[in-house]
Design a protein around this motif. Structure first.
Motif, mmCIF file in Angstrom:
data_model
loop_
_atom_site.group_PDB
_atom_site.id
_atom_site.type_symbol
_atom_site.label_atom_id
_atom_site.label_comp_id
_atom_site.label_asym_id
_atom_site.label_seq_id
_atom_site.Cartn_x
_atom_site.Cartn_y
_atom_site.Cartn_z
ATOM 1 N N ARG A 123 0.863 -1.086 0.233
ATOM 2 C CA ARG A 123 -0.016 0.034 -0.021
ATOM 3 C C ARG A 123 0.782 1.274 -0.060
ATOM 4 O O ARG A 123 0.665 2.144 -0.893
ATOM 5 C CB ARG A 123 -0.976 0.109 1.349
ATOM 6 N N HIS A 124 1.896 1.120 0.925
ATOM 7 C CA HIS A 124 3.112 2.190 0.693
ATOM 8 C C HIS A 124 4.238 1.645 0.669
ATOM 9 O O HIS A 124 4.227 0.715 1.585
ATOM 10 C CB HIS A 124 2.829 3.093 1.838
ATOM 11 N N PHE A 125 5.073 1.734 -0.288
ATOM 12 C CA PHE A 125 6.253 1.099 -0.175
ATOM 13 C C PHE A 125 7.219 1.548 1.094
ATOM 14 O O PHE A 125 7.183 2.453 1.475
ATOM 15 C CB PHE A 125 7.030 1.409 -1.496
ATOM 16 N N ILE A 126 7.935 0.302 1.356
ATOM 17 C CA ILE A 126 8.765 0.725 2.805
ATOM 18 C C ILE A 126 10.176 0.415 2.210
ATOM 19 O O ILE A 126 10.700 -0.436 1.891
ATOM 20 C CB ILE A 126 8.324 -0.091 3.902
ATOM 21 N N SER A 127 11.021 1.438 2.629
ATOM 22 C CA SER A 127 12.460 1.357 2.151
ATOM 23 C C SER A 127 13.058 0.314 2.604
ATOM 24 O O SER A 127 12.596 -0.377 3.948
ATOM 25 C CB SER A 127 13.262 2.581 2.476
ATOM 26 N N ILE A 128 14.196 -0.259 2.327
ATOM 27 C CA ILE A 128 14.927 -1.419 2.736
ATOM 28 C C ILE A 128 15.247 -1.039 4.531
ATOM 29 O O ILE A 128 15.627 -1.847 5.365
ATOM 30 C CB ILE A 128 16.441 -1.706 1.913
ATOM 31 N N ILE A 153 8.048 -6.759 -5.621
ATOM 32 C CA ILE A 153 9.270 -7.694 -5.776
ATOM 33 C C ILE A 153 9.483 -8.147 -7.199
ATOM 34 O O ILE A 153 8.715 -8.118 -8.157
ATOM 35 C CB ILE A 153 9.010 -9.016 -4.881
ATOM 36 N N GLU A 154 10.700 -7.789 -7.600
ATOM 37 C CA GLU A 154 11.062 -8.226 -8.999
ATOM 38 C C GLU A 154 11.134 -9.649 -9.364
ATOM 39 O O GLU A 154 11.293 -10.436 -8.526
ATOM 40 C CB GLU A 154 12.823 -7.856 -9.055
ATOM 41 N N ILE A 155 10.065 -9.818 -10.360
ATOM 42 C CA ILE A 155 10.105 -11.271 -11.181
ATOM 43 C C ILE A 155 10.682 -11.360 -12.497
ATOM 44 O O ILE A 155 10.410 -10.429 -13.446
ATOM 45 C CB ILE A 155 8.552 -11.448 -10.979
ATOM 46 N N LYS A 156 11.749 -11.866 -12.551
ATOM 47 C CA LYS A 156 12.744 -11.741 -13.873
ATOM 48 C C LYS A 156 11.888 -12.187 -15.017
ATOM 49 O O LYS A 156 12.247 -11.526 -16.116
ATOM 50 C CB LYS A 156 13.861 -12.506 -13.799
ATOM 51 N N SER A 157 11.054 -13.063 -14.975
ATOM 52 C CA SER A 157 10.203 -13.661 -16.086
ATOM 53 C C SER A 157 9.006 -12.749 -16.513
ATOM 54 O O SER A 157 8.517 -13.030 -17.509
ATOM 55 C CB SER A 157 10.064 -15.035 -15.860
ATOM 56 N N TRP A 158 8.648 -11.826 -15.370
ATOM 57 C CA TRP A 158 7.478 -10.920 -15.792
ATOM 58 C C TRP A 158 7.899 -9.623 -15.196
ATOM 59 O O TRP A 158 7.454 -8.977 -14.489
ATOM 60 C CB TRP A 158 6.263 -11.386 -15.045
ATOM 61 N N PRO A 159 8.742 -8.974 -16.243
ATOM 62 C CA PRO A 159 9.247 -7.523 -15.529
ATOM 63 C C PRO A 159 8.376 -6.635 -15.551
ATOM 64 O O PRO A 159 8.615 -5.646 -14.697
ATOM 65 C CB PRO A 159 10.246 -7.366 -16.927
ATOM 66 N N PHE A 206 9.943 -0.821 -5.332
ATOM 67 C CA PHE A 206 9.953 -2.383 -5.248
ATOM 68 C C PHE A 206 11.205 -2.741 -4.998
ATOM 69 O O PHE A 206 12.439 -1.975 -5.255
ATOM 70 C CB PHE A 206 9.544 -3.046 -6.712
ATOM 71 N N TYR A 207 11.673 -3.971 -4.634
ATOM 72 C CA TYR A 207 12.905 -4.442 -4.326
ATOM 73 C C TYR A 207 13.415 -5.513 -5.248
ATOM 74 O O TYR A 207 12.616 -5.980 -5.882
ATOM 75 C CB TYR A 207 12.859 -5.349 -3.049
ATOM 76 N N THR A 208 14.459 -5.227 -5.890
ATOM 77 C CA THR A 208 15.142 -6.067 -6.523
ATOM 78 C C THR A 208 15.184 -7.384 -6.056
ATOM 79 O O THR A 208 15.207 -7.424 -4.796
ATOM 80 C CB THR A 208 16.464 -5.779 -7.229
ATOM 81 N N GLN A 209 15.539 -8.431 -6.795
ATOM 82 C CA GLN A 209 15.686 -9.605 -5.903
ATOM 83 C C GLN A 209 17.014 -9.684 -5.175
ATOM 84 O O GLN A 209 17.088 -10.468 -3.838
ATOM 85 C CB GLN A 209 15.561 -10.845 -7.023
ATOM 86 N N GLU A 210 17.944 -9.175 -5.507
ATOM 87 C CA GLU A 210 19.328 -8.930 -4.749
ATOM 88 C C GLU A 210 18.778 -8.044 -3.466
ATOM 89 O O GLU A 210 19.328 -8.452 -2.343
ATOM 90 C CB GLU A 210 20.235 -7.996 -5.443
ATOM 91 N N GLU A 211 17.992 -6.925 -3.648
ATOM 92 C CA GLU A 211 17.696 -6.353 -2.326
ATOM 93 C C GLU A 211 16.858 -6.921 -1.569
ATOM 94 O O GLU A 211 17.136 -7.208 -0.228
ATOM 95 C CB GLU A 211 16.854 -4.943 -2.649
ATOM 96 N N TYR A 212 16.023 -7.979 -2.103
ATOM 97 C CA TYR A 212 14.979 -8.864 -1.154
ATOM 98 C C TYR A 212 15.956 -9.874 -0.434
ATOM 99 O O TYR A 212 15.839 -10.170 0.788
ATOM 100 C CB TYR A 212 14.191 -9.360 -1.911
ATOM 101 N N LYS A 213 17.075 -10.424 -1.334
ATOM 102 C CA LYS A 213 17.820 -11.243 -0.432
ATOM 103 C C LYS A 213 18.866 -10.697 0.704
ATOM 104 O O LYS A 213 19.184 -11.367 1.572
ATOM 105 C CB LYS A 213 18.976 -11.985 -1.405
ATOM 106 N N GLU A 214 19.122 -9.302 0.500
ATOM 107 C CA GLU A 214 19.664 -8.484 1.512
ATOM 108 C C GLU A 214 18.686 -8.593 2.932
ATOM 109 O O GLU A 214 19.227 -8.670 3.917
ATOM 110 C CB GLU A 214 20.085 -7.210 0.995
ATOM 111 N N ILE A 215 17.477 -8.080 2.523
ATOM 112 C CA ILE A 215 16.566 -8.256 3.627
ATOM 113 C C ILE A 215 16.625 -9.699 4.488
ATOM 114 O O ILE A 215 16.644 -9.684 5.557
ATOM 115 C CB ILE A 215 14.895 -7.636 3.248
#
Ligand code: TNX
Length: 533
Positions: free
Chosen positions: A173-178, A208-214, A232-241
């Motif tokens: 609803r509101h994006f929250i930064s890393i 969340i980044e989905i590489k097959s559905w950009p 949004f979070y890239t997959q790398e950023e998600y992994k960082e979290i």
């Protein structure tokens, strides 16, 4: 003669030192521990932490050093002590013992030594949190304070009531930064929470980044409630979290809410929309003056992006194979970067999905989650479908659905909206928040028992407790802190501590001490009038 004289001097010296005033410190019971441990045995003396203190870790786990460094880092700023960490010596000992891994830990403190033992690294981390809460509140300071760093002596045996103790952030609803998510994780860890549920998708945003559905993030991530720029979070950023949380023994549970709450996906890919969706005056699918429904069904027009706060108007096309390709790709990509056991499929408020279509969808999607090695979690409505063994249903509103879950032999995650929803206002004057479920003052979030809340649902049926923060009205860190604290601490105790030991009056006293820590940490919590802060 000479040696006699020496011993006389030594005796005299030891009398002088033992005559020093004993270190004054209030007993463990008065320290303000949250959540309350299972058993406390105070011995009435004090352990004085001095500049020569050091930390020793022992045992098989490969995260013990991380925990030791965490403790050292938490203590350094306020004390100015740089405590060395090693496997060879120390008067603060973290020891992982042999035996079946359990979250239970023991903390023993005498005048010379502190020892935390557990069969698991998580248990040791919880013991460290308890130890830190026994220090004077100034330990939270980010600069050196001149304080006697004394902790009370005694022993604590502790163990959680529920294995799942969670909180949810709605980053859709509101994006929250890393940075803000990490800050939230830091606060959760202090109260021994072990799951962070991320509500990654909703009508207003796909995060969340989905590489097959950009286009999900390119288009679906481009706005939020109120029309801001989203994110949004890239997959790398998600992994960082995920990794950041794991260092504090918190497991991320990703949620992709389906088949409703999907407008952001429907705006990104027209083909996911059910049936005809033709804006006024569109002639692109007219063949010889008539709408060609075949073309439309294969490739309907994408939905418009949405930045309001209504719920229940969107649905994926549940009858198209393309939808299940999409869902499978999303589940596969997210599962690959999620080490935790759970995948949350949402399933709430799908008001425009026909009931049989909803059931068909949930049952198919559950199989996909299992195919990628994860355990399904869904909001309580999923219990109207045939649940796979092991699927968890998250109770938020419908007691009937909790009963259906139990009847199917499945477990329940307790998030009753009237008690655990952190977006509910405290009272009618709260500057943000909603109140469709209730006004929730601190006492309301504290005084309830998960094991008796829904008739017929008892401790054995419950996996744990989770407090969700929905963010329709929550836009920044200050808002997050204001709605979350102090209630999250109350939920921590509901989830961790034995019902018979809990007392609202005692919690009122302890939360006031916690408030001092939040003040030092500059956490803008709600100063509930129910507490003498
Ligand atoms: C209900 S709880 C919702 C959310 C809203 C929330 C606001 C649930 C499963 N669905 O979509 O954000 O209320 O309080």
């Amino acid at each position: 003669m000479k040696s006699l004289l020496w011993s006389a001097i030594l005796v005299a010296a030891s009398i002088v030192s033992s005559c020093q005033a004993p270190i004054q410190v209030a007993p463990i019971e008065e320290a303000g521990l949250i959540p309350l441990p299972k058993s406390i045995n105070s011995t009435g003396k004090g352990f004085l932490l001095t500049a020569d203190a050091s930390i020793q870790y022992k045992g098989a786990g490969n995260k013990l050093e991380t925990i030791a460094n965490y403790l050292s880092d938490r203590i350094a700023p306020a004390t100015g002590f740089e405590m060395p960490v090693s496997q060879t010596f120390g008067n603060i000992i973290l020891e992982q013992t042999n035996g079946e891994a359990s979250e239970a830990y023991q903390l023993t403190i005498d005048e010379n030594e502190v020892k935390i033992t557990s069969t698991s690294e998580a248990g040791i981390f919880y013991g460290v949190q308890t130890f830190l809460q026994l220090f004077p509140t100034e330990i939270e300071s980010s600069y050196v304070e001149s304080v006697d760093w004394v902790v009370p002596t005694g022993s604590i045996q502790d163990q959680p009531e529920f294995e799942y103790r969670g909180s949810m952030l709605d980053v859709a609803r509101h994006f929250i930064s890393i940075e803000d998510v990490k800050h939230y994780i830091d606060q959760m860890a202090k109260f021994k929470f072990n799951y962070l549920h991320l509500h990654l998708t909703d009508d207003q945003g796909w995060r969340i980044e989905i590489k097959s559905w950009p286009k999900l993030t390119e288009i679906g991530g481009s706005t939020e409630v109120g029309g801001g720029k989203g994110g949004f979070y890239t997959q790398e950023e998600y992994k960082e979290i995920v990794a950041y949380a794991a260092d504090q023994f918190i497991t991320v549970v990703p949620e992709v809410d389906m088949p409703g709450h999907t407008n952001a996906a429907l705006a990104s890919y027209g083909e996911l929309n059910p049936g005809v969706n033709l804006p006024d005056g569109d002639v692109s699918t007219m063949v010889e003056g008539k709408i060609d429904f075949d073309i439309l069904d294969k490739n309907p027009v994408p939905a418009e992006l949405y930045s309001g706060i209504e719920v229940g108007f969107s649905t994926l096309a549940t009858n198209k194979e393309r939808t299940y390709q999409f869902v499978e790709d999303v589940i596969r990509e997210i599962s690959e970067i999620t080490p935790g056991p759970y995948f949350h499929i949402g399933g709430d408020e799908s008001h425009v999905t026909e009931k049989p279509d909803y059931i068909y969808f949930v049952e198919r999607v559950q199989e996909l989650v299992q195919k990628y090695g994860k355990i399904n979690v869904g909001w309580d409505e999923i219990a109207t479908s045939k649940l796979l063994p092991g699927t968890i249903s998250q109770f938020w509103a419908e007691e009937e659905n909790a009963k259906l879950t139990k009847e199917q032999g499945n477990k329940i995650l307790m998030s009753p909206a009237k008690r655990t929803y952190l977006d509910m206002q405290y009272d009618s004057t709260t500057r943000i928040g909603l109140h469709w479920a209730a006004y929730i003052e601190l006492e309301d979030s504290y005084k309830w028992d998960p094991s008796t809340y829904v008739e017929g649902i008892n401790k054995f049926d419950i996996l744990g407790v989770e407090a969700p923060l929905w963010t329709e009205t929550v836009t920044n860190r200050a808002d997050i802190e204001y709605m979350t604290f102090p209630r999250l601490a109350a939920i921590a105790e509901v989830a961790w501590s034995t019902k018979d030991l809990r007392s609202w009056e005692d919690f009122q006293r302890r939360i006031a001490i916690q408030g001092k820590r939040w003040d030092i940490n500059k956490i803008g919590f709600y100063r509930s009038p129910q507490v003498n802060w």
